[in-house]
Write a protein that holds these residues in place. Structure first.
Motif, short mmCIF file in Angstrom:
data_model
loop_
_atom_site.label_atom_id
_atom_site.label_comp_id
_atom_site.label_asym_id
_atom_site.label_seq_id
_atom_site.Cartn_x
_atom_site.Cartn_y
_atom_site.Cartn_z
N MET A 1 7.47 39.54 -31.64
CA MET A 1 6.29 38.87 -31.20
C MET A 1 6.68 37.87 -30.12
SD MET A 1 4.27 36.20 -33.78
CE MET A 1 4.26 37.42 -35.02
N LYS A 2 5.89 37.83 -29.07
CA LYS A 2 6.18 36.93 -27.95
C LYS A 2 5.31 35.68 -28.08
CE LYS A 2 7.44 40.63 -24.82
NZ LYS A 2 8.85 40.49 -24.88
N LEU A 3 5.98 34.52 -28.03
CA LEU A 3 5.32 33.23 -28.14
C LEU A 3 5.77 32.34 -27.00
CD1 LEU A 3 6.14 32.55 -31.91
CD2 LEU A 3 4.04 33.54 -31.00
N GLN A 4 5.08 31.25 -26.82
CA GLN A 4 5.54 30.18 -25.94
C GLN A 4 5.71 28.95 -26.81
OE1 GLN A 4 3.46 29.05 -22.46
NE2 GLN A 4 4.16 30.81 -21.31
N ILE A 5 6.92 28.39 -26.82
CA ILE A 5 7.19 27.19 -27.60
C ILE A 5 7.59 26.10 -26.62
CG2 ILE A 5 8.57 26.15 -29.43
CD1 ILE A 5 8.96 29.02 -30.52
N ASN A 6 6.77 25.07 -26.54
CA ASN A 6 6.96 23.98 -25.58
C ASN A 6 7.16 24.53 -24.16
OD1 ASN A 6 6.70 22.22 -27.70
ND2 ASN A 6 8.87 21.84 -27.91
N GLY A 7 6.37 25.56 -23.83
CA GLY A 7 6.40 26.13 -22.49
C GLY A 7 7.48 27.15 -22.26
N GLU A 8 8.34 27.38 -23.24
CA GLU A 8 9.46 28.33 -23.11
C GLU A 8 9.10 29.65 -23.79
OE1 GLU A 8 13.80 28.89 -25.24
OE2 GLU A 8 13.09 26.86 -24.88
N PRO A 9 9.22 30.78 -23.08
CA PRO A 9 8.94 32.07 -23.72
C PRO A 9 10.00 32.39 -24.77
CG PRO A 9 9.59 32.38 -21.43
CD PRO A 9 9.58 30.92 -21.68
#
Length: 65
Positions: A1-9
């Motif tokens: 699953m692809k997420l963005q965490i604090n703007g980082e992919p």
């Protein structure tokens, strides 16, 4: 699953926000969390399901002044 965490992919297989925090090394740290711009209180993280494409912000309190 692809997420963005604090703007980082990030590409990670995770179920809940609590699982994500544990996997990213936050564990029991005192942090504020938001998913897609919505604040998620600590008491709701274990039941908050993460979906592909979510944008997650994890903020630690700042000290000093």
């Amino acid at each position: 699953m692809k997420l963005q965490i604090n703007g980082e992919p990030v590409d990670i297989q995770i179920g809940t926000l609590a699982d994500l925090l544990e996997a990213r090394g936050f564990g029991e740290a005192k942090v504020a969390t938001a998913v897609n711009g919505q604040f998620v209180p600590a008491s709701a993280r274990a039941d908050f399901a993460i979906s592909d494409g979510d944008r997650i912000e994890v903020l630690a309190p700042m000290q000093g002044g």
